[in-house]
Design an enzyme around this catalytic site. Structure first.
Site, PDB file in Angstrom:
ATOM      1  N   TRP A 153      53.386  54.190  40.842  1.00  0.00           N
ATOM      2  CA  TRP A 153      53.257  54.800  42.174  1.00  0.00           C
ATOM      3  C   TRP A 153      54.511  54.619  43.011  1.00  0.00           C
ATOM      4  O   TRP A 153      54.848  55.473  43.844  1.00  0.00           O
ATOM      5  CB  TRP A 153      52.003  54.292  42.896  1.00  0.00           C
ATOM      6  CG  TRP A 153      50.787  54.873  42.247  1.00  0.00           C
ATOM      7  CD1 TRP A 153      49.884  54.251  41.448  1.00  0.00           C
ATOM      8  CD2 TRP A 153      50.377  56.263  42.310  1.00  0.00           C
ATOM      9  NE1 TRP A 153      48.939  55.154  41.000  1.00  0.00           N
ATOM     10  CE2 TRP A 153      49.226  56.384  41.513  1.00  0.00           C
ATOM     11  CE3 TRP A 153      50.885  57.401  42.929  1.00  0.00           C
ATOM     12  CZ2 TRP A 153      48.554  57.601  41.342  1.00  0.00           C
ATOM     13  CZ3 TRP A 153      50.222  58.618  42.766  1.00  0.00           C
ATOM     14  CH2 TRP A 153      49.073  58.703  41.972  1.00  0.00           C
ATOM     15  N   ASP A 156      53.114  51.207  50.792  1.00  0.00           N
ATOM     16  CA  ASP A 156      51.968  51.985  50.318  1.00  0.00           C
ATOM     17  C   ASP A 156      50.879  50.984  49.949  1.00  0.00           C
ATOM     18  O   ASP A 156      51.030  50.207  49.011  1.00  0.00           O
ATOM     19  CB  ASP A 156      52.396  52.809  49.092  1.00  0.00           C
ATOM     20  CG  ASP A 156      51.228  53.556  48.450  1.00  0.00           C
ATOM     21  OD1 ASP A 156      50.096  53.487  48.979  1.00  0.00           O
ATOM     22  OD2 ASP A 156      51.452  54.209  47.407  1.00  0.00           O
ATOM     23  N   LYS A 179      39.457  54.172  48.030  1.00  0.00           N
ATOM     24  CA  LYS A 179      39.250  53.084  47.072  1.00  0.00           C
ATOM     25  C   LYS A 179      38.402  51.950  47.657  1.00  0.00           C
ATOM     26  O   LYS A 179      37.279  51.741  47.229  1.00  0.00           O
ATOM     27  CB  LYS A 179      40.596  52.588  46.559  1.00  0.00           C
ATOM     28  CG  LYS A 179      41.373  53.709  45.840  1.00  0.00           C
ATOM     29  CD  LYS A 179      42.667  53.237  45.281  1.00  0.00           C
ATOM     30  CE  LYS A 179      43.605  54.349  44.896  1.00  0.00           C
ATOM     31  NZ  LYS A 179      43.173  55.208  43.786  1.00  0.00           N
TER      32      LYS A 179
HETATM   33  N1  PMP Z   1      49.650  55.282  45.863  1.00  0.00           N
HETATM   34  C1  PMP Z   1      48.845  54.466  45.152  1.00  0.00           C
HETATM   35  C2  PMP Z   1      49.172  53.014  45.071  1.00  0.00           C
HETATM   36  C3  PMP Z   1      47.719  54.999  44.514  1.00  0.00           C
HETATM   37  O1  PMP Z   1      46.916  54.177  43.814  1.00  0.00           O
HETATM   38  C4  PMP Z   1      47.431  56.377  44.633  1.00  0.00           C
HETATM   39  C5  PMP Z   1      46.212  56.998  43.985  1.00  0.00           C
HETATM   40  N2  PMP Z   1      45.719  56.377  42.888  1.00  0.00           N
HETATM   41  C6  PMP Z   1      48.300  57.174  45.367  1.00  0.00           C
HETATM   42  C7  PMP Z   1      49.390  56.585  45.982  1.00  0.00           C
HETATM   43  C8  PMP Z   1      48.070  58.644  45.526  1.00  0.00           C
HETATM   44  O2  PMP Z   1      46.978  58.867  46.348  1.00  0.00           O
HETATM   45  P1  PMP Z   1      46.432  60.328  46.642  1.00  0.00           P
HETATM   46  O3  PMP Z   1      46.079  60.937  45.321  1.00  0.00           O
HETATM   47  O4  PMP Z   1      45.242  60.103  47.510  1.00  0.00           O
HETATM   48  O5  PMP Z   1      47.510  61.077  47.331  1.00  0.00           O
END
Ligand code: PMP
Length: 355
Positions: A99, A163, A187
């Site tokens: 991520w 994040d 989550k």
């Molecule tokens: N950052 C992290 C740490 C994540 O776990 C996720 C989704 N698993 C995201 C960003 C992306 O989130 P979204 O699909 O809601 O944009």
């Protein structure tokens, strides 16, 4: 037999929150379903204010930080951050896994950014100064796919952006170190559709003139996050989750629960040669423990046996393979007990004598 999902994509709502949500879908404060609540109504504005107040209480958010309720997920924030904060400068992205790379790749569309390995952060000295200083440093608090987490947030000489999508409200946040935190709510604190952004006042007013208004923190802050229709239902669910977390003892209680649960999982993984933990001990996530089978060829058999035992979605991230457990706030205690019992049992039954 009970059925539990350990998916990393979204967390379950505790039973009492689920019941409150179901009731609100039928009727909210005597005014019909929450699903039809207008975002320009006084009732919604009150709901939003109460949600922000609960969040401020739970996280001890200082007065000089703003709270925004946006949509588009953390992915939209990957795009919003460089628009709002780069201001023609560069930024430092700490690469710790899947991520953090996604966040970095979005910023790199605007121009060169510095990528640092996690181990390189403590000794990094090229932050620049004055007009040449890096605009910010970005980290991913908990790497959902890789199963690693920051034990504490690093101290850096530029604004630290984090994040927190997969560990938001699972522990306290040190706003002395973190200048901007953002998280999707699907989550540990609700349902998909809502992204919370908490940012220090001095980060406002820096957006590039080409910033889409819906992504512009200054515009959204001035409009109380109502530049366009906010995710009303997801904000309602967030308020219900915040009330539940408060009733459990707040974020320190959530942190203690996550610690206990993850330690129970890692204890089984470390206790059997049939399993191999993926992350080094010092980096292990308390929310998304990742591990593998010593005999990788048995993975399909393991997943089938787990499903037969009512334990679903234990497959690792598609890019990384292996196995992954997700221990979000709303996961019932019985799910963790069922999982650790299964892990013990599987190691004994299927792997005895092979390791
Ligand atoms: N950052 C992290 C740490 C994540 O776990 C996720 C989704 N698993 C995201 C960003 C992306 O989130 P979204 O699909 O809601 O944009």
């Amino acid at each position: 037999m009970s059925r539990y999902s350990f998916t990393a994509a979204a967390g379950p709502l505790p039973a009492e929150v689920g019941a409150a949500v179901a009731e609100a879908c039928r009727d909210y404060e005597g005014c019909g379903s929450i699903l039809g609540l207008s975002f320009v109504s006084e009732r919604f504005k009150r709901l939003q204010q109460e949600t922000e107040a609960a969040l401020r209480r739970l996280l001890a958010i200082p007065q000089h930080f703003r709270v925004l309720f946006l949509s588009g997920g953390a992915t939209a924030q990957f795009a919003a951050l460089p628009f709002n904060l780069l201001a023609g400068r560069t930024a430092v992205y700490v690469e710790s896994g899947h991520w953090s790379r996604r966040a970095r790749d979005e910023a790199a569309r605007h121009g060169p950014v510095t990528t640092l390995p996690r181990e390189g952060l403590a000794s990094f000295a090229a932050w620049g100064s004055g007009a040449d200083a890096a605009a910010y440093c970005h980290i991913t608090s908990n790497e959902t796919a890789d199963g690693t987490q920051y034990g504490e947030y690093p101290e850096v000489p530029v604004p630290l952006l984090a994040d927190m999508t997969s560990d938001f409200l699972t522990r306290p946040i040190d706003f002395g170190r973190v200048a901007l935190a953002y998280a999707g709510t699907q989550k540990s604190i609700g349902v998909p559709g809502l992204t919370v952004v908490i940012l220090r006042d001095d980060l406002l007013g820096r957006a590039a003139s080409t910033t889409p208004r819906v992504l512009d923190y200054t515009v959204q802050a001035a409009a109380d996050s109502r530049v366009n229709t906010p995710p009303v239902f997801a904000i309602f669910v967030l308020r219900a989750m915040l009330a539940w977390i408060e009733a459990q003892g707040g974020v320190t209680a959530m942190a203690a629960i996550a610690r206990r649960r993850s330690e129970a999982v890692y204890a089984v993984v470390d206790g059997h040669p049939a399993y191999l933990a993926v992350a080094p001990a010092a980096l292990r996530s308390r929310i998304n423990p990742c591990f593998r089978l010593a005999e990788a060829a048995q993975t399909a058999d393991f997943l089938a046996a787990a499903e037969a035992a009512g334990l679903h979605d234990l497959k690792g991230h598609p890019d990384l393979g292996g196995l992954r457990v997700s221990l979000y706030n709303g996961l019932p205690e019985a799910a963790v007990a069922a999982l650790t019992g299964f892990l013990e049992d599987y190691a004994r039954r299927r792997c005895a004598g092979r390791a």
